[in-house]
Scaffold this motif. Structure first.
Motif, PDB file in Angstrom:
ATOM      1  N   ASP A  28      34.359   1.386  37.916  1.00 59.32           N
ATOM      2  CA  ASP A  28      34.912   1.621  36.583  1.00 59.32           C
ATOM      3  C   ASP A  28      33.886   1.188  35.525  1.00 59.32           C
ATOM      4  N   LEU A  29      33.984   1.755  34.335  1.00 59.96           N
ATOM      5  CA  LEU A  29      32.974   1.454  33.306  1.00 59.96           C
ATOM      6  C   LEU A  29      33.410   0.319  32.350  1.00 59.96           C
ATOM      7  N   ASP A  30      34.395   0.619  31.477  1.00 65.92           N
ATOM      8  CA  ASP A  30      34.801  -0.381  30.472  1.00 65.92           C
ATOM      9  C   ASP A  30      35.480  -1.572  31.143  1.00 65.92           C
ATOM     10  N   ILE A  65      42.561  -1.043  25.297  1.00 66.05           N
ATOM     11  CA  ILE A  65      41.562  -0.305  26.090  1.00 66.05           C
ATOM     12  C   ILE A  65      42.116  -0.029  27.485  1.00 66.05           C
ATOM     13  N   GLY A  66      41.864   1.144  28.010  1.00 63.16           N
ATOM     14  CA  GLY A  66      42.232   1.400  29.405  1.00 63.16           C
ATOM     15  C   GLY A  66      42.639   2.829  29.689  1.00 63.16           C
ATOM     16  N   LYS A  67      43.286   3.468  28.721  1.00 66.55           N
ATOM     17  CA  LYS A  67      43.784   4.827  28.993  1.00 66.55           C
ATOM     18  C   LYS A  67      43.059   5.871  28.153  1.00 66.55           C
ATOM     19  N   GLY A  68      41.802   5.577  27.818  1.00 62.77           N
ATOM     20  CA  GLY A  68      41.001   6.550  27.090  1.00 62.77           C
ATOM     21  C   GLY A  68      41.065   6.354  25.587  1.00 62.77           C
ATOM     22  N   THR A 133      35.463   6.655  35.081  1.00 65.12           N
ATOM     23  CA  THR A 133      35.953   6.015  33.853  1.00 65.12           C
ATOM     24  C   THR A 133      36.939   6.902  33.111  1.00 65.12           C
ATOM     25  N   LYS A 135      36.830   6.793  29.866  1.00 62.43           N
ATOM     26  CA  LYS A 135      36.105   7.040  28.608  1.00 62.43           C
ATOM     27  C   LYS A 135      35.654   8.502  28.557  1.00 62.43           C
ATOM     28  N   LYS A 166      42.552   8.466  35.565  1.00 61.80           N
ATOM     29  CA  LYS A 166      43.263   7.310  36.112  1.00 61.80           C
ATOM     30  C   LYS A 166      44.422   6.926  35.183  1.00 61.80           C
ATOM     31  N   ASP A 191      39.012  -2.965  36.811  1.00 58.73           N
ATOM     32  CA  ASP A 191      39.504  -4.141  36.083  1.00 58.73           C
ATOM     33  C   ASP A 191      40.952  -4.019  35.651  1.00 58.73           C
TER      34      ASP A 191
HETATM   35  O1  LIG Z   1      38.195   4.365  28.024  1.00 58.81           O
HETATM   36  C1  LIG Z   1      39.049   3.527  28.377  1.00 58.81           C
HETATM   37  O2  LIG Z   1      40.093   3.298  27.731  1.00 58.81           O
HETATM   38  C2  LIG Z   1      38.862   2.764  29.657  1.00 58.81           C
HETATM   39  O3  LIG Z   1      37.777   3.188  30.400  1.00 58.81           O
HETATM   40  P1  LIG Z   1      37.577   2.656  31.905  1.00 58.81           P
HETATM   41  O4  LIG Z   1      38.365   3.588  32.777  1.00 58.81           O
HETATM   42  O5  LIG Z   1      36.085   2.762  32.117  1.00 58.81           O
HETATM   43  O6  LIG Z   1      38.056   1.247  31.954  1.00 58.81           O
END
Ligand SMILES: O=C(O)COP(=O)(O)O
Ligand SMILES: [Mg+2]
Length: 242
Positions: A28-30, A65-68, A133, A135, A166, A191
């Protein structure tokens, strides 16, 4: 290595043996590879200011943060995780946010400790690697390039690369097909609830890091196979299946 020795926290996963035998790793990125919250929050507050609305504390925006990015904007406008903002306001806010985040994208964003060491160890052990991700791709790719992470990955799946993101299992299953492997031969390191739910739905293994963004909730609530202190620590719990 036994199960309890490998865990930093107790989770509800079924009994599994370590090291896990797998062929590929998705990350995962963020909140897992990159600490993006400061730059995401700076852009959200620039947007709120331009719309004449009150700014929000970093911790509040971090929990959004988490759902784009669309969801981050909706949550910043409503001050809640699930409410829908006025449609006209949202249509006005979205391009402002995208413009502002393009400006703040990599001002303070850095890889977390153990990320580069972990990616090097995974590469040396010949794991195929995917970045998965939520994002949007327009931000994911420049960010991976600016932080020097892009070349580690065989495939990058962003929030808008496929029809679903996701916690839907679609991007994880797409990566398995891409690598021509079965879901149980794949590990996701993430995360948040979005990672854990997507992995369980896909039938992949999942480890979680405790330092990221889990929509304001404790990572120990998640159904994951292990909580690892870093991406590098995750490499000690897996072995390459040839
Ligand atoms: O862009 C987001 O809200 C979260 O991105 P992530 O899936 O890399 O955690
Ligand atoms: Mg994340």
């Amino acid at each position: 290595m036994n199960k309890s020795a490998s865990r930093l926290a107790d989770t509800s996963a079924a009994d599994i043996e370590f090291p896990l035998l797998i062929k590929a790793v998705m990350i995962d990125l963020d909140g897992t590879l990159l600490d993006t919250a400061g730059d995401l929050a700076a852009a959200a507050n620039m947007m709120l200011r331009e719309l004449g609305r009150a700014e929000l504390p970093l911790e509040t925006i971090q929990s959004y943060i988490g759902k784009g990015i669309q969801k981050l904007v909706k949550r910043s406008l409503t001050g809640s995780l699930d409410d829908e903002p006025d449609a006209e306001l949202f249509d006005k806010a979205m391009p402002i946010y995208e413009r502002d985040y393009a400006k703040t994208l990599c001002v303070n964003t850095r890889p977390y400790p153990g990320v580069i060491e972990g990616l090097n160890a995974l590469r040396e052990a010949n794991f195929r690697l995917a970045c998965v991700t939520n994002k949007a791709e327009a931000f994911t790719l420049p960010l991976l390039r600016a932080t020097g992470l892009f070349d580690y990955f065989d495939i990058v799946l962003s929030g808008d690369s496929l029809p679903k993101k996701k916690p839907d299992p679609m991007p994880l299953l797409h990566a398995c097909t891409h690598f021509d492997i079965l879901p149980h031969e794949m590990l996701l390191i993430g995360d948040s609830l979005n990672d854990a739910e997507a992995a369980r739905a896909a039938g992949c293994h999942v480890f979680c890091v405790p330092y990221g963004y889990n929509e304001g909730r404790d990572v120990r609530e998640l159904d994951c196979d292990a909580i690892v202190t870093s991406v590098y620590d995750a490499t000690k719990l897996i072995q390459k299946l040839s």
